[in-house]
Design a protein around this motif. Structure first.
Motif, mmCIF file in Angstrom:
data_model
loop_
_atom_site.group_PDB
_atom_site.id
_atom_site.type_symbol
_atom_site.label_atom_id
_atom_site.label_comp_id
_atom_site.label_asym_id
_atom_site.label_seq_id
_atom_site.Cartn_x
_atom_site.Cartn_y
_atom_site.Cartn_z
ATOM 1 N N HIS A 149 38.701 38.141 -2.871
ATOM 2 C CA HIS A 149 40.072 36.997 -2.983
ATOM 3 C C HIS A 149 39.888 36.016 -3.834
ATOM 4 C CE1 HIS A 149 41.072 37.687 1.519
ATOM 5 N NE2 HIS A 149 39.432 37.467 1.395
ATOM 6 N N LYS A 167 29.699 32.477 10.463
ATOM 7 C CA LYS A 167 29.557 30.592 8.815
ATOM 8 C C LYS A 167 29.259 29.977 9.438
ATOM 9 C CE LYS A 167 33.939 33.007 7.805
ATOM 10 N NZ LYS A 167 35.458 33.061 7.643
ATOM 11 N N ASN A 196 36.872 29.118 10.703
ATOM 12 C CA ASN A 196 36.752 29.424 11.523
ATOM 13 C C ASN A 196 36.178 30.630 12.201
ATOM 14 O OD1 ASN A 196 36.815 31.811 9.475
ATOM 15 N ND2 ASN A 196 38.697 32.637 9.262
ATOM 16 N N ARG A 242 36.958 42.930 15.018
ATOM 17 C CA ARG A 242 37.273 41.983 14.368
ATOM 18 C C ARG A 242 38.824 41.024 16.125
ATOM 19 N NH1 ARG A 242 38.155 41.235 9.049
ATOM 20 N NH2 ARG A 242 40.741 41.006 9.111
ATOM 21 N N TYR A 259 32.812 26.835 1.233
ATOM 22 C CA TYR A 259 32.328 27.106 2.790
ATOM 23 C C TYR A 259 31.147 27.493 2.985
ATOM 24 C CZ TYR A 259 33.921 27.798 7.166
ATOM 25 O OH TYR A 259 33.657 28.546 8.539
ATOM 26 N N TYR A 289 33.268 37.138 -1.009
ATOM 27 C CA TYR A 289 34.461 37.115 -1.296
ATOM 28 C C TYR A 289 35.364 37.156 -2.124
ATOM 29 C CZ TYR A 289 33.922 34.749 3.502
ATOM 30 O OH TYR A 289 34.310 34.632 4.709
ATOM 31 N N LEU A 348 36.623 28.489 -0.723
ATOM 32 C CA LEU A 348 35.711 28.921 0.687
ATOM 33 C C LEU A 348 34.626 29.207 0.183
ATOM 34 C CD1 LEU A 348 36.255 31.509 2.718
ATOM 35 C CD2 LEU A 348 36.990 33.222 1.223
ATOM 36 N N PHE A 393 42.960 29.609 -2.386
ATOM 37 C CA PHE A 393 41.656 28.612 -1.442
ATOM 38 C C PHE A 393 40.696 29.100 -1.538
ATOM 39 C CE2 PHE A 393 43.708 32.488 0.770
ATOM 40 C CZ PHE A 393 42.233 33.193 0.321
HETATM 41 N N1 UDP Z 1 41.159 31.700 4.332
HETATM 42 C C1 UDP Z 1 41.512 30.514 4.174
HETATM 43 N N2 UDP Z 1 42.464 30.089 4.232
HETATM 44 C C2 UDP Z 1 43.931 31.411 3.475
HETATM 45 C C3 UDP Z 1 42.938 32.422 3.754
HETATM 46 C C4 UDP Z 1 42.053 32.813 4.186
HETATM 47 O O1 UDP Z 1 40.859 29.577 3.986
HETATM 48 O O2 UDP Z 1 44.768 30.843 3.152
HETATM 49 C C5 UDP Z 1 39.741 32.115 4.371
HETATM 50 C C6 UDP Z 1 39.281 32.199 5.647
HETATM 51 O O3 UDP Z 1 38.525 31.169 6.574
HETATM 52 C C7 UDP Z 1 39.576 33.181 6.155
HETATM 53 C C8 UDP Z 1 38.551 33.763 4.637
HETATM 54 O O4 UDP Z 1 39.300 32.703 3.811
HETATM 55 O O5 UDP Z 1 38.612 33.900 6.853
HETATM 56 C C9 UDP Z 1 38.878 35.063 3.941
HETATM 57 O O6 UDP Z 1 40.028 35.904 4.574
HETATM 58 P P1 UDP Z 1 40.664 37.166 5.459
HETATM 59 O O7 UDP Z 1 41.814 37.409 4.793
HETATM 60 O O8 UDP Z 1 39.234 38.600 4.666
HETATM 61 O O9 UDP Z 1 40.504 36.869 6.940
HETATM 62 P P2 UDP Z 1 39.690 36.994 7.791
HETATM 63 O O10 UDP Z 1 39.036 38.545 7.519
HETATM 64 O O11 UDP Z 1 37.999 36.737 7.563
HETATM 65 O O12 UDP Z 1 40.201 37.320 8.933
#
Ligand code: UDP
Length: 159
Positions: free
Chosen positions: A63, A20, A123, A96, A75, A60, A72, A68
């Motif tokens: 989501h 990222k 992250n 993962r 960002y 995304y 997101l 968020f």
């Molecule tokens: N995210 C966030 N707030 C939250 C949950 C997720 O900012 O409460 C962001 C975070 O950067 C995450 C991304 O949304 O990596 C995608 O979420 P996902 O649950 O798919 O997590 P990942 O697969 O990246 O672990």
């Protein structure tokens, strides 16, 4: 490109991952790539790219509507990212694990997020959560296609 590799590829998972914008800004690209490279996965595609809003939203899409989501997308579009495709046995599940839990404070030490990140909204790295989503994400991020090559170390890593 070899016949052996083509045969093997059928058994392999494909993973789409990218650093990222914070990974690029913080100079952690090489560290992150290095972990996948040293593990023995194949790098099939990689590019530094500015993410347009439409691509961020599409990536995304699952989501959309969550509180968020706007932050997101902002960002992910806030600076260049390094998009990569890694291939290897169980690379989605292993990737993962190597990346760590979504919330860095829940990520185990030794994972990328566990070692280098503090907050969920910064992250560092995305990794596809399933082979099916990896296929979709690869099509979205690498419409130009991927590179097929075989490492001279192949027989020393793949039995
Ligand atoms: N995210 C966030 N707030 C939250 C949950 C997720 O900012 O409460 C962001 C975070 O950067 C995450 C991304 O949304 O990596 C995608 O979420 P996902 O649950 O798919 O997590 P990942 O697969 O990246 O672990």
């Amino acid at each position: 490109q070899s016949e052996n590799l083509d045969t093997t590829v059928l058994l392999l998972d494909l993973e789409k991952a990218y650093d990222k914008p914070d990974g690029v800004q913080r100079g952690l690209i090489a560290e992150i790539i290095s972990r996948f490279e040293k593990k023995g996965f194949y790098l099939r595609g990689m590019k530094l790219m500015d993410v347009k809003k439409a691509l961020g939203e599409q990536h995304y899409a699952e989501h959309e509507g969550k509180p968020f989501f706007p932050g997101l997308v902002k960002y992910i579009c806030s600076g260049p990212v390094v998009a990569m495709v890694w291939e290897g046995p169980n690379v989605v599940a292993s990737g993962r694990q190597m990346i760590g839990a979504t919330k860095p404070h829940e990520s185990a030490a030794g994972t990328i997020r566990g070692d280098y990140a503090l907050t969920v909204g910064r992250n560092l790295i995305h990794g596809s959560d399933a082979v099916e989503s990896a296929k979709k994400e690869i099509a979205l991020w690498f419409p130009e296609g991927l590179s097929q090559w075989k490492s001279c170390q192949h027989p020393w890593i793949y039995e």
